[in-house]
Motif scaffolding. Structure first.
Motif, PDB file in Angstrom:
ATOM      1  N   MET A 185       0.846  -1.175   0.000  1.00 58.01           N
ATOM      2  CA  MET A 185       0.000   0.000   0.000  1.00 58.01           C
ATOM      3  C   MET A 185       0.888   1.233   0.000  1.00 58.01           C
ATOM      4  SD  MET A 185      -2.651   1.137   2.942  1.00 58.01           S
ATOM      5  CE  MET A 185      -1.341   1.516   4.082  1.00 58.01           C
ATOM      6  N   GLU A 213      13.282  16.385  -5.710  1.00 55.23           N
ATOM      7  CA  GLU A 213      11.872  16.143  -6.003  1.00 55.23           C
ATOM      8  C   GLU A 213      11.715  14.954  -6.953  1.00 55.23           C
ATOM      9  OE1 GLU A 213       9.656  19.557  -7.210  1.00 55.23           O
ATOM     10  OE2 GLU A 213       7.943  18.353  -7.857  1.00 55.23           O
ATOM     11  N   ARG A 269       3.328   7.848  -2.065  1.00 58.29           N
ATOM     12  CA  ARG A 269       2.640   8.799  -2.929  1.00 58.29           C
ATOM     13  C   ARG A 269       3.005  10.151  -2.371  1.00 58.29           C
ATOM     14  NH1 ARG A 269      -2.011   8.935  -6.305  1.00 58.29           N
ATOM     15  NH2 ARG A 269      -2.733  10.983  -5.753  1.00 58.29           N
ATOM     16  N   GLN A 287       3.614  14.222  -2.277  1.00 56.10           N
ATOM     17  CA  GLN A 287       3.273  15.552  -2.777  1.00 56.10           C
ATOM     18  C   GLN A 287       4.364  16.502  -2.317  1.00 56.10           C
ATOM     19  OE1 GLN A 287      -0.786  15.522  -0.966  1.00 56.10           O
ATOM     20  NE2 GLN A 287      -1.160  16.948  -2.647  1.00 56.10           N
ATOM     21  N   ILE A 288       4.798  17.357  -3.200  1.00 56.29           N
ATOM     22  CA  ILE A 288       5.924  18.226  -2.865  1.00 56.29           C
ATOM     23  C   ILE A 288       5.516  19.687  -2.952  1.00 56.29           C
ATOM     24  CG2 ILE A 288       8.236  18.948  -3.562  1.00 56.29           C
ATOM     25  CD1 ILE A 288       8.654  16.189  -3.036  1.00 56.29           C
ATOM     26  N   SER A 289       6.002  20.471  -2.016  1.00 58.47           N
ATOM     27  CA  SER A 289       5.894  21.919  -2.152  1.00 58.47           C
ATOM     28  C   SER A 289       7.307  22.476  -2.025  1.00 58.47           C
ATOM     29  CB  SER A 289       4.997  22.464  -1.051  1.00 58.47           C
ATOM     30  OG  SER A 289       5.147  23.855  -0.984  1.00 58.47           O
ATOM     31  N   GLU A 290       7.632  23.424  -2.880  1.00 60.80           N
ATOM     32  CA  GLU A 290       8.992  23.968  -2.845  1.00 60.80           C
ATOM     33  C   GLU A 290       9.006  25.320  -2.146  1.00 60.80           C
ATOM     34  OE1 GLU A 290      10.873  24.030  -6.678  1.00 60.80           O
ATOM     35  OE2 GLU A 290       9.759  22.256  -7.303  1.00 60.80           O
ATOM     36  N   LYS A 336      -6.033   1.118   6.387  1.00 69.98           N
ATOM     37  CA  LYS A 336      -5.700  -0.197   5.828  1.00 69.98           C
ATOM     38  C   LYS A 336      -6.212  -0.348   4.399  1.00 69.98           C
ATOM     39  CE  LYS A 336      -5.515  -2.899  10.089  1.00 69.98           C
ATOM     40  NZ  LYS A 336      -6.144  -3.996  10.851  1.00 69.98           N
ATOM     41  N   LEU A 337      -7.438   0.088   4.155  1.00 74.41           N
ATOM     42  CA  LEU A 337      -8.042  -0.140   2.842  1.00 74.41           C
ATOM     43  C   LEU A 337      -7.778   0.993   1.863  1.00 74.41           C
ATOM     44  CD1 LEU A 337     -11.598  -1.403   3.897  1.00 74.41           C
ATOM     45  CD2 LEU A 337      -9.538  -2.767   3.535  1.00 74.41           C
ATOM     46  N   GLN A 338      -7.386   2.150   2.372  1.00 71.62           N
ATOM     47  CA  GLN A 338      -7.288   3.352   1.537  1.00 71.62           C
ATOM     48  C   GLN A 338      -8.643   3.688   0.929  1.00 71.62           C
ATOM     49  OE1 GLN A 338      -4.205   5.413   0.768  1.00 71.62           O
ATOM     50  NE2 GLN A 338      -4.126   4.517   2.795  1.00 71.62           N
ATOM     51  N   VAL A 339      -9.676   3.371   1.677  1.00 72.26           N
ATOM     52  CA  VAL A 339     -11.033   3.699   1.243  1.00 72.26           C
ATOM     53  C   VAL A 339     -11.659   4.518   2.360  1.00 72.26           C
ATOM     54  CG1 VAL A 339     -13.337   2.755   0.804  1.00 72.26           C
ATOM     55  CG2 VAL A 339     -11.334   1.652  -0.190  1.00 72.26           C
ATOM     56  N   HIS A 340     -12.148   5.703   2.058  1.00 73.01           N
ATOM     57  CA  HIS A 340     -12.605   6.607   3.104  1.00 73.01           C
ATOM     58  C   HIS A 340     -14.110   6.816   3.112  1.00 73.01           C
ATOM     59  CE1 HIS A 340      -8.402   7.721   3.880  1.00 73.01           C
ATOM     60  NE2 HIS A 340      -8.270   7.537   2.584  1.00 73.01           N
ATOM     61  N   SER A 341     -14.738   6.741   1.951  1.00 70.05           N
ATOM     62  CA  SER A 341     -16.152   7.086   1.901  1.00 70.05           C
ATOM     63  C   SER A 341     -17.031   5.883   2.207  1.00 70.05           C
ATOM     64  CB  SER A 341     -16.494   7.596   0.504  1.00 70.05           C
ATOM     65  OG  SER A 341     -16.334   6.549  -0.426  1.00 70.05           O
ATOM     66  N   GLY A 355     -17.608   3.810  -0.842  1.00 68.17           N
ATOM     67  CA  GLY A 355     -16.463   2.946  -1.137  1.00 68.17           C
ATOM     68  C   GLY A 355     -16.464   1.710  -0.251  1.00 68.17           C
ATOM     69  N   TYR A 412     -16.597  -2.470  -0.929  1.00 67.11           N
ATOM     70  CA  TYR A 412     -15.720  -3.420  -0.239  1.00 67.11           C
ATOM     71  C   TYR A 412     -16.538  -4.512   0.454  1.00 67.11           C
ATOM     72  CZ  TYR A 412     -12.476  -5.347   3.182  1.00 67.11           C
ATOM     73  OH  TYR A 412     -11.726  -6.203   3.929  1.00 67.11           O
TER      74      TYR A 412
END
Lengths: 202, 230
Positions: free
Chosen positions: A1, A21, A31, A33-36, A176-181, A184, A188
């Motif tokens: 994951m 970066e 995964r 995400q970058i901010s400079e 664990k599932l990367q499912v929030h709604s 969703g 599952y």
């Protein structure tokens, strides 16, 4: 994951920023995400808006600041900080940082350092190190309740738990599932035969 | 992955598209069709009545993968053209992209158990409704407000900061759909489903860069415009 991480890079050299970066974005399992942040005067404001999990900063970036102050001021008390080093530095200067990254680090070393920092965070948050991604039977019960449209209060009453515990379980399920709604979770639950379509409300 | 130097009016349009193929979508959202031969970006834009500066601002913003608000917006940027572009992008997602994925998805999962197909379709429809709401808000509230600003009228009850604060990442939920299909899809693998997955990956990327244009280019441009009409 893959783990979501928000990283801010505070470094004045565009070549170093872009290089770092690119390497970070290529790391498998994250995964990112970058901010400079290109200069010291936009540091506090940049962090306050972006709220990164990790700050990678060149300690010699011009400007006089204290790391603890910075965390308080930008409202990210849990932000971890890496010092980004070109060469040997005064250990005293580096003491406030959680770890260091050298510009000569290999991608593997970079990955290990990120994983180490991230593992500390997870274990201190959860109080246990569980790397299994499957749901426990308790968590499955909670999924079924959520899918049926029950509120946290109702779930707590049904399962004899506190609402606080229900919320913790729900957070773990989402992680664990990367499912929030809820919709969703419904997919599952149906796919894994935890519930049948006719048991759903509406 | 793509080349990312700044593109200029004198660069060939075909080079831009071949080096950064997602720009084919940008081009079409500006109302430029394929078949432009050997012409350069400036020529193609003018021939199609498109403001080259706005086109290049969006193109360079996307190819350079800017990840912070743009502070030095080019004076020649036309906000009207930018709104027209965003509006066309909305129409693309709502009228073409999402319905197209839905059709393919329904075909692709036709072989799996009925209840699974039902909840997956429902998940998708809920998602599409959300995207619709998200974009309709921009169409009905944000754009009219900005068009007012352009005429020199400032609505005292609204400002672009309200939008900035409430603008959510619309691509997050399509990531969920992708996760569910990848990890839990119970039917046999099929080429059509793989193709839908590819579409979803591409749409996720496309929605995310669309949001980037709104957050880091459109919003700063409007903030600057608001300051001129205090």
């Amino acid at each position: 994951m893959s783990t979501n991480i928000k990283i801010a890079i505070a470094e004045s050299s565009a070549i170093i920023r872009c290089g770092l970066e690119t390497l970070l974005k290529r790391l498998p399992g994250f995964r990112i995400q970058i901010s400079e942040i290109t200069a010291a005067d936009s540091l506090t404001e940049g962090l306050r808006i972006y709220k990164p999990d990790i700050l990678i900063m060149n300690p010699s970036i011009p400007g006089n600041f204290n790391l603890q102050h910075l965390k308080d001021e930008c409202g990210c008390p849990d932000m971890r900080c890496f010092a980004l080093l070109y060469n040997v530095s005064d250990p005293l200067l580096l003491r406030p940082y959680d770890d260091q990254i050298s510009v000569y680090d290999s991608p593997d070393e970079l990955k290990q350092k990120l994983e180490r920092l991230n593992a500390e965070e997870v274990s201190s948050e959860e109080g246990e190190s569980d790397d299994q991604q499957t749901l426990s039977s308790r968590e499955k019960e909670i999924v079924v309740c959520v899918v049926k449209g029950m509120t946290n209060r109702e779930i707590a009453d049904r399962l004899y738990l506190s609402t606080h515990t229900v919320i913790t379980h729900r957070r773990n399920i989402a992680r664990k599932l990367q499912v929030h709604s809820a919709s969703g979770l419904t997919v599952y639950a149906i796919v894994n035969k935890l519930i049948e379509l006719k048991d759903l409300n509406g | 992955m793509y080349k990312n130097g700044k593109y200029r009016e004198t660069d060939k349009m075909s080079d831009l598209i071949c080096e950064n193929y997602p720009m084919v979508l940008v081009m079409s959202r500006f109302g430029i069709a394929l078949g432009f031969g050997e012409k350069n970006i400036g020529e193609v834009c003018r021939q199609n009545g498109v403001d080259p500066c706005t086109f290049l601002t969006v193109v360079n913003f996307l190819t350079e993968e800017v990840s912070e608000p743009v502070t030095n917006i080019d004076k020649c940027l036309s906000i009207e053209a930018l709104i027209a572009y965003l509006h066309k992008a909305h129409a693309y997602f709502l009228d073409f992209r999402l319905p197209h994925i839905r059709r393919k998805l329904t075909d692709a999962i036709a072989g799996c158990p009925k209840d699974v197909a039902f909840v997956i379709t429902k998940f998708f429809d809920d998602y599409a409704t959300e995207v619709n709401k998200h974009m309709l808000y921009e169409e009905k509230t944000v754009f009219p407000y900005v068009r007012g600003l352009l005429k020199g009228v400032r609505d005292p009850k609204y400002n672009i900061t309200i939008f900035r604060k409430h603008h959510d990442q619309i691509e997050m939920k399509i990531i969920e759909l992708k996760n569910i299909l990848i990890k839990y899809y119970p039917g046999p693998g099929n080429n059509l489903l793989n193709s839908v997955l590819f579409d979803i990956f591409a749409t996720e990327q496309d929605l995310s860069s669309h949001n980037h244009v709104e957050d880091f280019l459109f919003v700063p441009a409007i903030l600057a415009l608001e300051k001129t009409i205090q």
